[in-house]
Design a protein around this motif. Structure first.
Motif, PDB file in Angstrom:
ATOM      1  N   SER A  59       0.880  -1.257   0.024  1.00  0.00           N
ATOM      2  CA  SER A  59      -0.071   0.112   0.037  1.00  0.00           C
ATOM      3  C   SER A  59       0.912   1.017   0.045  1.00  0.00           C
ATOM      4  CB  SER A  59      -1.004  -0.100   1.307  1.00  0.00           C
ATOM      5  OG  SER A  59      -0.324   0.389   2.472  1.00  0.00           O
ATOM      6  N   THR A  62       1.295   1.846  -3.609  1.00  0.00           N
ATOM      7  CA  THR A  62       0.247   2.352  -3.970  1.00  0.00           C
ATOM      8  C   THR A  62      -0.032   3.814  -3.640  1.00  0.00           C
ATOM      9  OG1 THR A  62      -0.844   0.130  -3.952  1.00  0.00           O
ATOM     10  CG2 THR A  62      -2.428   2.102  -4.172  1.00  0.00           C
ATOM     11  N   ASN A  70      -3.286   5.701   2.365  1.00  0.00           N
ATOM     12  CA  ASN A  70      -3.587   4.154   2.790  1.00  0.00           C
ATOM     13  C   ASN A  70      -4.897   4.171   3.459  1.00  0.00           C
ATOM     14  OD1 ASN A  70      -2.315   1.855   3.346  1.00  0.00           O
ATOM     15  ND2 ASN A  70      -1.914   2.297   5.437  1.00  0.00           N
ATOM     16  N   LEU A  73      -7.201   3.090   0.676  1.00  0.00           N
ATOM     17  CA  LEU A  73      -7.191   1.783   0.385  1.00  0.00           C
ATOM     18  C   LEU A  73      -8.062   0.857   1.149  1.00  0.00           C
ATOM     19  CD1 LEU A  73      -5.733  -0.538  -1.114  1.00  0.00           C
ATOM     20  CD2 LEU A  73      -3.985  -0.415   0.608  1.00  0.00           C
ATOM     21  N   ARG A 143      -6.652  -2.237  -4.017  1.00  0.00           N
ATOM     22  CA  ARG A 143      -5.391  -1.865  -4.605  1.00  0.00           C
ATOM     23  C   ARG A 143      -5.425  -1.602  -6.158  1.00  0.00           C
ATOM     24  NH1 ARG A 143      -1.572  -5.059  -2.145  1.00  0.00           N
ATOM     25  NH2 ARG A 143      -1.713  -6.393  -3.984  1.00  0.00           N
ATOM     26  N   ASN A 147      -5.101   1.801  -8.302  1.00  0.00           N
ATOM     27  CA  ASN A 147      -4.035   1.798  -9.512  1.00  0.00           C
ATOM     28  C   ASN A 147      -4.600   1.980 -10.946  1.00  0.00           C
ATOM     29  OD1 ASN A 147      -1.768   1.824  -7.931  1.00  0.00           O
ATOM     30  ND2 ASN A 147      -1.647  -0.477  -7.515  1.00  0.00           N
TER      31      ASN A 147
END
Length: 185
Positions: A59, A62, A70, A73, A143, A147
Motif C-alpha cells: 500500500s 500504491t 492508505n 485503500l 489496490r 491503481n
C-alpha cells in the motif's frame, strides 16, 4: 450339521471382524482427514496473515503512485468486502472502480470517504457489513482499482437485481454484468 454350523459361525465371526475393521478404518480415515483439514486451515490462516502484511507493505507503493492515501485503500477494501464478498475477483475490482469513478464525476463527492458515506449510497454501510472481517482479496481488489484498473469502463452505478429495492436504478443503462452485479452509467 455341526460342520455347517461351524462354517457359518466362522463366516459370521469373519463378517463381524470385517465390520469392526471397516469401522475403525473409517474412524482412522476420518481422523486423518480432520487433521489434514486443520493443517490446511492453519496454512490458509497463515497465508491470509501474510497476504494482509504484503498488502500493507504494497500500500505504500500504491500511495506513492496515486493521489489516494492508505486510509482510502482500507476504506475502499471494506466496502468491496461488504458489497462484493463471494463475487468474482474482477467484480470486486469493478465495485472499487465504480467508487473511484464517482469521485471523478461532478454529481458525487470528490473523496472516497465522501462517496462511501453518502447517505443511502451503499447497503454495506447501512447494514454494518462494512465492518465484516476483511478478506485479502478485497484489499487486493481495492489496490488494483486505486491503481487504475476499471473493468466497468467508467460506470458510476451498480446493483444486484435480486436485492435492490430502488426502482430508479432500473432506469440506468446496463453496460456490463459481472457475477450478480449489473454495472451502469
Amino acid at each position: 450339521m455341526i460342520k455347517l454350523l461351524q462354517k457359518y459361525t466362522i463366516f459370521i465371526i469373519l463378517l463381524i471382524i470385517g465390520f469392526l475393521l471397516s469401522i475403525s478404518s473409517a474412524k482412522f480415515i476420518y481422523d486423518i482427514k480432520r487433521a489434514n483439514d486443520e493443517k490446511i486451515e492453519k496454512r490458509l490462516e497463515k497465508a491470509l496473515e501474510r497476504s494482509e502484511k504484503e498488502v500493507q507493505q504494497d500500500s505504500l507503493a500504491t500511495q506513492a503512485s496515486t493521489n489516494y492515501q492508505n486510509k482510502d485503500l482500507y476504506l475502499l477494501a471494506r466496502v468491496i468486502n461488504g458489497e462484493a464478498r463471494g463475487e468474482p475477483y474482477i467484480g470486486q475490482v469493478a465495485i472499487g472502480a465504480v467508487i473511484i469513478n464517482r469521485t471523478k464525476h461532478p454529481g458525487f463527492p470528490k473523496t472516497i470517504s465522501g462517496v462511501i458515506y453518502q447517505p443511502g449510497a451503499f447497503t454495506c454501510v447501512s447494514d454494518g457489513q462494512i465492518n465484516a472481517k476483511l478478506e485479502p482479496t478485497a484489499l487486493k481488489a481495492a489496490r488494483d482499482a486505486l491503481n487504475g484498473w476499471d473493468p466497468t469502463n467508467g460506470c458510476i452505478y451498480y446493483y444486484n437485481p435480486a436485492k435492490t429495492t430502488n426502482k430508479w436504478i432500473w432506469s440506468r443503462k446496463v453496460v456490463l454484468v459481472i457475477g450478480k452485479h449489473r454495472f451502469a452509467k
